[in-house]
Design a protein around this motif. Structure first.
Motif, PDB file in Angstrom:
ATOM      1  N   LYS A 159      -1.293   4.877  -4.336  1.00  0.00           N
ATOM      2  CA  LYS A 159      -0.273   4.014  -4.949  1.00  0.00           C
ATOM      3  C   LYS A 159      -0.871   2.644  -5.253  1.00  0.00           C
ATOM      4  O   LYS A 159      -1.650   2.113  -4.461  1.00  0.00           O
ATOM      5  CB  LYS A 159       0.932   3.837  -4.015  1.00  0.00           C
ATOM      6  N   ARG A 160      -0.497   2.083  -6.387  1.00  0.00           N
ATOM      7  CA  ARG A 160      -1.004   0.767  -6.777  1.00  0.00           C
ATOM      8  C   ARG A 160      -0.715  -0.280  -5.715  1.00  0.00           C
ATOM      9  O   ARG A 160       0.343  -0.291  -5.104  1.00  0.00           O
ATOM     10  CB  ARG A 160      -0.368   0.313  -8.093  1.00  0.00           C
ATOM     11  N   MET A 161      -1.665  -1.181  -5.508  1.00  0.00           N
ATOM     12  CA  MET A 161      -1.516  -2.259  -4.531  1.00  0.00           C
ATOM     13  C   MET A 161      -0.753  -3.452  -5.098  1.00  0.00           C
ATOM     14  O   MET A 161      -0.086  -4.169  -4.362  1.00  0.00           O
ATOM     15  CB  MET A 161      -2.889  -2.735  -4.049  1.00  0.00           C
ATOM     16  N   PHE A 162      -0.890  -3.706  -6.391  1.00  0.00           N
ATOM     17  CA  PHE A 162      -0.337  -4.906  -7.007  1.00  0.00           C
ATOM     18  C   PHE A 162       0.612  -4.563  -8.148  1.00  0.00           C
ATOM     19  O   PHE A 162       0.309  -3.698  -8.972  1.00  0.00           O
ATOM     20  CB  PHE A 162      -1.460  -5.800  -7.568  1.00  0.00           C
ATOM     21  N   THR A 163       1.729  -5.266  -8.196  1.00  0.00           N
ATOM     22  CA  THR A 163       2.611  -5.176  -9.357  1.00  0.00           C
ATOM     23  C   THR A 163       1.963  -5.967 -10.488  1.00  0.00           C
ATOM     24  O   THR A 163       1.048  -6.765 -10.258  1.00  0.00           O
ATOM     25  CB  THR A 163       3.987  -5.798  -9.054  1.00  0.00           C
ATOM     26  N   ASP A 164       2.452  -5.785 -11.709  1.00  0.00           N
ATOM     27  CA  ASP A 164       1.912  -6.547 -12.840  1.00  0.00           C
ATOM     28  C   ASP A 164       2.043  -8.046 -12.583  1.00  0.00           C
ATOM     29  O   ASP A 164       1.117  -8.810 -12.863  1.00  0.00           O
ATOM     30  CB  ASP A 164       2.625  -6.169 -14.139  1.00  0.00           C
ATOM     31  N   ASP A 165       3.177  -8.470 -12.035  1.00  0.00           N
ATOM     32  CA  ASP A 165       3.396  -9.888 -11.758  1.00  0.00           C
ATOM     33  C   ASP A 165       2.411 -10.407 -10.716  1.00  0.00           C
ATOM     34  O   ASP A 165       1.852 -11.492 -10.867  1.00  0.00           O
ATOM     35  CB  ASP A 165       4.839 -10.107 -11.287  1.00  0.00           C
ATOM     36  N   ALA A 166       2.170  -9.628  -9.661  1.00  0.00           N
ATOM     37  CA  ALA A 166       1.242 -10.051  -8.607  1.00  0.00           C
ATOM     38  C   ALA A 166      -0.200 -10.092  -9.102  1.00  0.00           C
ATOM     39  O   ALA A 166      -0.998 -10.888  -8.611  1.00  0.00           O
ATOM     40  CB  ALA A 166       1.365  -9.126  -7.394  1.00  0.00           C
ATOM     41  N   ILE A 167      -0.530  -9.247 -10.066  1.00  0.00           N
ATOM     42  CA  ILE A 167      -1.881  -9.289 -10.640  1.00  0.00           C
ATOM     43  C   ILE A 167      -2.131 -10.668 -11.221  1.00  0.00           C
ATOM     44  O   ILE A 167      -3.151 -11.303 -10.947  1.00  0.00           O
ATOM     45  CB  ILE A 167      -2.082  -8.203 -11.720  1.00  0.00           C
ATOM     46  N   GLU A 168      -1.185 -11.143 -12.016  1.00  0.00           N
ATOM     47  CA  GLU A 168      -1.357 -12.442 -12.664  1.00  0.00           C
ATOM     48  C   GLU A 168      -1.269 -13.586 -11.663  1.00  0.00           C
ATOM     49  O   GLU A 168      -2.096 -14.496 -11.670  1.00  0.00           O
ATOM     50  CB  GLU A 168      -0.297 -12.624 -13.754  1.00  0.00           C
ATOM     51  N   LEU A 201      -6.636  -0.795  -8.594  1.00  0.00           N
ATOM     52  CA  LEU A 201      -6.661  -0.934  -7.134  1.00  0.00           C
ATOM     53  C   LEU A 201      -5.505  -0.162  -6.516  1.00  0.00           C
ATOM     54  O   LEU A 201      -4.343  -0.384  -6.856  1.00  0.00           O
ATOM     55  CB  LEU A 201      -6.532  -2.407  -6.731  1.00  0.00           C
ATOM     56  N   VAL A 202      -5.842   0.745  -5.609  1.00  0.00           N
ATOM     57  CA  VAL A 202      -4.813   1.556  -4.957  1.00  0.00           C
ATOM     58  C   VAL A 202      -5.026   1.568  -3.443  1.00  0.00           C
ATOM     59  O   VAL A 202      -6.118   1.302  -2.958  1.00  0.00           O
ATOM     60  CB  VAL A 202      -4.810   3.013  -5.483  1.00  0.00           C
ATOM     61  N   ARG A 203      -3.940   1.885  -2.746  1.00  0.00           N
ATOM     62  CA  ARG A 203      -4.030   2.121  -1.303  1.00  0.00           C
ATOM     63  C   ARG A 203      -4.632   3.508  -1.104  1.00  0.00           C
ATOM     64  O   ARG A 203      -4.860   4.250  -2.059  1.00  0.00           O
ATOM     65  CB  ARG A 203      -2.633   2.049  -0.681  1.00  0.00           C
ATOM     66  N   GLU A 204      -4.860   3.864   0.147  1.00  0.00           N
ATOM     67  CA  GLU A 204      -5.442   5.188   0.428  1.00  0.00           C
ATOM     68  C   GLU A 204      -4.576   6.327  -0.087  1.00  0.00           C
ATOM     69  O   GLU A 204      -5.086   7.400  -0.409  1.00  0.00           O
ATOM     70  CB  GLU A 204      -5.682   5.346   1.929  1.00  0.00           C
ATOM     71  N   ASP A 205      -3.256   6.097  -0.192  1.00  0.00           N
ATOM     72  CA  ASP A 205      -2.356   7.148  -0.671  1.00  0.00           C
ATOM     73  C   ASP A 205      -2.302   7.230  -2.198  1.00  0.00           C
ATOM     74  O   ASP A 205      -1.565   8.034  -2.766  1.00  0.00           O
ATOM     75  CB  ASP A 205      -0.949   6.966  -0.097  1.00  0.00           C
TER      76      ASP A 205
END
Length: 117
Positions: free
Chosen positions: A71-80, A65-69
């Motif tokens: 760049k990833r939307m979620f850090t590994d910690d936020a994924i979990e 999952l990325v933003r339009e630019d």
């Protein structure tokens, strides 16, 4: 054919993406092919948790999952902590899209096998 420089390789936009409508979330998300580092992270996650698929859908989706630019939307910690708590049906659909995009689905692997035959 000309040989590429390191700069040309670094500047190349070589990752495909797919935009997926997610009505449950009220819009569209972008899934992008994994970087080499993220593909290794996913492989490590899969090996480390062999036999236990808890979190695998959210992890692959979160890495893609990325933003339009781009760049990833979620850090590994936020994924979990966050993404893994979202709808299993939605994550399942996005997981299938991400798996296909990255050549991880059975159909994509069959196609790769066919190309090497």
């Amino acid at each position: 054919m000309a040989f590429l420089s390191a700069e040309a390789i670094n500047d190349a936009e070589d990752r495909n993406h797919v935009d997926v409508e997610v009505p449950e979330w009220g819009g569209t998300v972008r899934l992008m092919e994994l970087t080499g580092d993220d593909a290794d992270r996913f492989s490590t996650f899969s090996v480390r948790n062999q036999g236990d698929t808890t979190g695998i859908r959210a992890y692959l989706v979160g890495l893609c999952l990325v933003r339009e630019d781009g760049k990833r939307m979620f850090t590994d910690d936020a994924i979990e902590r966050k993404l893994g708590k979202k709808s299993g049906a939605v994550l399942g659909r996005l997981f299938q899209e991400a798996a296909e995009l990255n050549g991880l689905s059975k159909a994509a692997q069959a196609k790769q096998d066919e190309n090497f035959s």
